[in-house]
Write a protein that holds these residues in place. Sequence first.
Motif, mmCIF file in Angstrom:
data_model
loop_
_atom_site.group_PDB
_atom_site.id
_atom_site.type_symbol
_atom_site.label_atom_id
_atom_site.label_comp_id
_atom_site.label_asym_id
_atom_site.label_seq_id
_atom_site.Cartn_x
_atom_site.Cartn_y
_atom_site.Cartn_z
ATOM 1 N N SER B 37 -108.248 8.287 23.561
ATOM 2 C CA SER B 37 -108.122 9.671 23.087
ATOM 3 C C SER B 37 -107.494 10.524 24.178
ATOM 4 N N TYR B 38 -106.852 11.587 23.747
ATOM 5 C CA TYR B 38 -106.260 12.563 24.658
ATOM 6 C C TYR B 38 -106.999 13.877 24.463
ATOM 7 N N SER B 39 -107.641 14.350 25.496
ATOM 8 C CA SER B 39 -108.424 15.590 25.441
ATOM 9 C C SER B 39 -109.315 15.624 24.203
ATOM 10 N N VAL B 42 -108.630 11.578 19.123
ATOM 11 C CA VAL B 42 -108.451 10.125 19.061
ATOM 12 C C VAL B 42 -107.009 9.802 18.691
ATOM 13 N N ALA B 43 -106.362 8.948 19.504
ATOM 14 C CA ALA B 43 -104.981 8.550 19.208
ATOM 15 C C ALA B 43 -104.923 7.144 18.644
ATOM 16 N N LEU B 44 -105.862 6.314 19.103
ATOM 17 C CA LEU B 44 -105.880 4.914 18.682
ATOM 18 C C LEU B 44 -107.338 4.513 18.576
ATOM 19 N N PRO B 62 -95.170 3.010 12.391
ATOM 20 C CA PRO B 62 -94.523 4.315 12.317
ATOM 21 C C PRO B 62 -94.798 5.172 13.556
ATOM 22 N N SER B 63 -94.001 6.184 13.721
ATOM 23 C CA SER B 63 -94.130 7.084 14.853
ATOM 24 C C SER B 63 -95.538 7.687 14.901
ATOM 25 N N GLY B 64 -96.105 7.717 16.097
ATOM 26 C CA GLY B 64 -97.408 8.346 16.269
ATOM 27 C C GLY B 64 -98.594 7.446 15.995
ATOM 28 N N CYS B 65 -98.345 6.147 15.722
ATOM 29 C CA CYS B 65 -99.459 5.257 15.400
ATOM 30 C C CYS B 65 -100.132 4.703 16.653
ATOM 31 N N GLY B 66 -99.608 5.067 17.829
ATOM 32 C CA GLY B 66 -100.313 4.689 19.059
ATOM 33 C C GLY B 66 -99.760 3.478 19.793
ATOM 34 N N LYS B 67 -98.535 3.095 19.483
ATOM 35 C CA LYS B 67 -97.942 1.918 20.143
ATOM 36 C C LYS B 67 -97.799 2.150 21.646
ATOM 37 N N SER B 68 -97.203 3.308 22.005
ATOM 38 C CA SER B 68 -97.011 3.599 23.436
ATOM 39 C C SER B 68 -98.349 3.788 24.119
ATOM 40 N N THR B 69 -99.266 4.448 23.401
ATOM 41 C CA THR B 69 -100.618 4.639 23.929
ATOM 42 C C THR B 69 -101.235 3.291 24.275
ATOM 43 N N PHE B 70 -101.105 2.334 23.364
ATOM 44 C CA PHE B 70 -101.694 1.014 23.559
ATOM 45 C C PHE B 70 -101.035 0.300 24.737
ATOM 46 N N LEU B 80 -102.754 8.090 34.549
ATOM 47 C CA LEU B 80 -101.921 9.148 35.120
ATOM 48 C C LEU B 80 -101.816 10.354 34.194
ATOM 49 N N ILE B 81 -102.371 10.225 32.974
ATOM 50 C CA ILE B 81 -102.282 11.329 32.009
ATOM 51 C C ILE B 81 -103.607 12.090 32.004
ATOM 52 N N ASP B 82 -103.535 13.385 32.239
ATOM 53 C CA ASP B 82 -104.734 14.221 32.258
ATOM 54 C C ASP B 82 -105.405 14.211 30.891
ATOM 55 N N ASP B 194 -91.300 -0.557 26.437
ATOM 56 C CA ASP B 194 -91.491 0.427 25.372
ATOM 57 C C ASP B 194 -90.122 0.837 24.826
ATOM 58 N N GLU B 195 -89.761 0.296 23.694
ATOM 59 C CA GLU B 195 -88.459 0.529 23.065
ATOM 60 C C GLU B 195 -87.306 0.360 24.058
ATOM 61 N N PRO B 196 -87.186 -0.813 24.660
ATOM 62 C CA PRO B 196 -86.219 -0.984 25.746
ATOM 63 C C PRO B 196 -84.773 -0.919 25.280
ATOM 64 N N THR B 225 -91.203 -1.759 19.574
ATOM 65 C CA THR B 225 -89.877 -1.536 19.018
ATOM 66 C C THR B 225 -89.958 -0.893 17.635
ATOM 67 N N HIS B 226 -88.981 -0.055 17.356
ATOM 68 C CA HIS B 226 -88.848 0.508 16.010
ATOM 69 C C HIS B 226 -87.912 -0.325 15.162
ATOM 70 N N ASN B 227 -87.230 -1.254 15.826
ATOM 71 C CA ASN B 227 -86.264 -2.089 15.123
ATOM 72 C C ASN B 227 -86.986 -3.356 14.663
HETATM 73 N N1 LIG Z 1 -99.569 12.257 26.944
HETATM 74 C C1 LIG Z 1 -100.132 12.590 25.789
HETATM 75 N N2 LIG Z 1 -100.907 13.682 25.682
HETATM 76 C C2 LIG Z 1 -101.492 14.022 24.516
HETATM 77 N N3 LIG Z 1 -101.338 13.342 23.374
HETATM 78 C C3 LIG Z 1 -100.567 12.240 23.405
HETATM 79 C C4 LIG Z 1 -99.918 11.806 24.599
HETATM 80 N N4 LIG Z 1 -99.218 10.683 24.326
HETATM 81 C C5 LIG Z 1 -99.424 10.432 23.016
HETATM 82 N N5 LIG Z 1 -100.224 11.351 22.458
HETATM 83 C C6 LIG Z 1 -100.658 11.404 21.049
HETATM 84 O O1 LIG Z 1 -101.194 10.140 20.682
HETATM 85 C C7 LIG Z 1 -100.757 9.749 19.398
HETATM 86 C C8 LIG Z 1 -100.044 8.415 19.503
HETATM 87 O O2 LIG Z 1 -98.840 8.609 20.231
HETATM 88 P P1 LIG Z 1 -97.971 7.425 20.794
HETATM 89 O O3 LIG Z 1 -96.934 8.018 21.660
HETATM 90 O O4 LIG Z 1 -98.845 6.388 21.357
HETATM 91 O O5 LIG Z 1 -97.333 6.877 19.431
HETATM 92 P P2 LIG Z 1 -96.145 5.841 19.214
HETATM 93 O O6 LIG Z 1 -96.646 4.880 18.203
HETATM 94 O O7 LIG Z 1 -95.674 5.302 20.505
HETATM 95 O O8 LIG Z 1 -95.020 6.746 18.537
HETATM 96 P P3 LIG Z 1 -93.427 6.675 18.672
HETATM 97 O O9 LIG Z 1 -93.029 5.545 17.801
HETATM 98 O O10 LIG Z 1 -92.967 7.967 18.132
HETATM 99 O O11 LIG Z 1 -93.085 6.467 20.117
HETATM 100 C C9 LIG Z 1 -99.868 10.872 18.889
HETATM 101 O O12 LIG Z 1 -100.627 11.671 18.046
HETATM 102 C C10 LIG Z 1 -99.461 11.592 20.150
HETATM 103 O O13 LIG Z 1 -99.270 12.968 19.896
#
Ligand SMILES: Nc1ncnc2c1ncn2[C@@H]1O[C@H](COP(=O)(O)OP(=O)(O)OP(=O)(O)O)[C@@H](O)[C@H]1O
Lengths: 221, 282
Positions: B37-39, B42-44, B62-70, B80-82, B194-196, B225-227
């Motif tokens: 979670s961020y602040s 819950v993101a994932l 899809p975008s925002g599903c938490g791939k980068s978060t994971f 490193l993220i507050d 991450d989406e290289p 990847t989105h592809n």
């Molecule tokens: N640094 C951050 N601070 C606050 N919220 C974040 C941060 N990074 C991601 N989030 C939130 O966490 C959720 C998941 O984001 P994330 O970037 O992991 O998705 P993603 O699947 O990688 O999307 P995309 O395909 O667009 O890159 C989103 O709701 C996003 O707003």
Amino acid sequence: MARVEFQHALDTLEAALQDLGTVSLRAVRGALDALESQDVELCDEVIAFDDEIDDRYHRLEKMVAQLLALETPVAGDLRLVLAILHGGIHLERIGDQSVTIAKLTKLSATLQQRAGLVEGLHEMGERAEEMVRVALDSFASRDVARARSLVELDELIDRTNRRVAGQVLEFVDDPASAEWGMRMIVVSRCIERIGDNAVDIGEQTEFVVTGEFREFGDASH
Amino acid sequence: MTTPEIDRTRLGALAEPASGDGRGDDVVFDVRDLSVSYSGNVALKDATLQVRENYVTAFIGPSGCGKSTFIRVFNRMNDLIDGARVEGTVLYHDRDLYGDGVDPVEVRRRIGMVFQKPNPFPKSIYDNIAFGPRVLGMKKGLDERVERALQSAALWDEVKDRLKENALGLSGGQQQRLCIARAIAVEPDVILMDEPASALDPISTSRIEDLIHDLKRSYTIVIVTHNMQQAARVADMTAFFSVEVRDDGGRHGVLVEYDRTTKIFTNPSDRRTEDYVTGRFG
Ligand SMILES: Nc1ncnc2c1ncn2[C@@H]1O[C@H](COP(=O)(O)OP(=O)(O)OP(=O)(O)O)[C@@H](O)[C@H]1O
Ligand SMILES: [Mg+2]
């Protein structure tokens, strides 16, 4: 729903398969009618009609190639496209079997028929036609249970086919009927193969629905 | 006609599909009930999966599903993220990645990362690669190390005569391979991407994909990847994530399905995966 155009292309492809099925069934019916009535002209028509079937099959194949190249279908879509291609191949073969029946009928048109055997072949032919219909319908409705019922229908044809050789042996000493009998053994085998092709189409229905490919019944039909 | 009896035990290798090249035998990351979670948002939520050694594992969704978060969980980049909070268990070679006494800097050496936008330092090509090893005290045989990294990243032939030139003069595709070389130079165990290739042209993209195929012999790779065709082409395993909308209107990512890539793209188990990979999503 996204990909409206793609869905439309899939629907067109599926309609093309059913259309191929319709013309293949027409060839089967023509061959069986010609067989019973020893109608040489009808035999020629069936033989010529095969080009029509081949054309349709090749068109179907081209549509599949295009869809694969341009739309890269995956998952259920991919299975459907592959199953249609397979189904098409089997229908085209059914057309070929009909041609062989017509050619053999032509070769033996002046020979003495045996009523009992003609009746048996007639019955077998009707069953084979019915099987192709069941195969096409169950594919269209994605009805796996109905597709599986083809195995029992096929068993009936196989049984009749096995009896044909015995029947021919009974009159093989009669020079008037021997050659006709030998040809009819091959005709019987062709009809039996049509049934097998119908079973194969049935297997494709299961593949589309479940993603599993299994041979219905034993592998040796 | 009767079916001949076949004694499958005597068919040996013919009866069994080849088990492959021995990759994937060991587990590198064992993730259980992971939530991020961020602040407080819950993101994932509740993701469980295992990343296997020398496999390419793709994350799609899809975008925002938490791939980068994971993926950031694997090398503790979320530290490193507050306000970022990671819950659940993440074992890396059976050790708790978030346990006491684990040094995040050492983690990031073992687990390298390549980002969507190539981000070379505004320095020479050579220094870009040499930076990591120097910082880590790997100063012996630095020239060879730089060459090896550039070779592995399939960039050596293109840059060997201009190692002193500024890296920013390279094309986008070359810069991305430089970043991969930079990640390789410190001899990591895992490479996260991450989406290289999302900012690259088709030719550079396929070079990166070829590179991934080569690299998986020596490294474990996780790629976002989105592809989808890219996932299908490069990955052994694919994880599909989706966004779930809660009753309170909030949204969070969930892991929907994780399986062999061939299964995901030929016969996925979950309707949501099917809808996504066939393009019928949304
Ligand atoms: N640094 C951050 N601070 C606050 N919220 C974040 C941060 N990074 C991601 N989030 C939130 O966490 C959720 C998941 O984001 P994330 O970037 O992991 O998705 P993603 O699947 O990688 O999307 P995309 O395909 O667009 O890159 C989103 O709701 C996003 O707003
Ligand atoms: Mg992202």
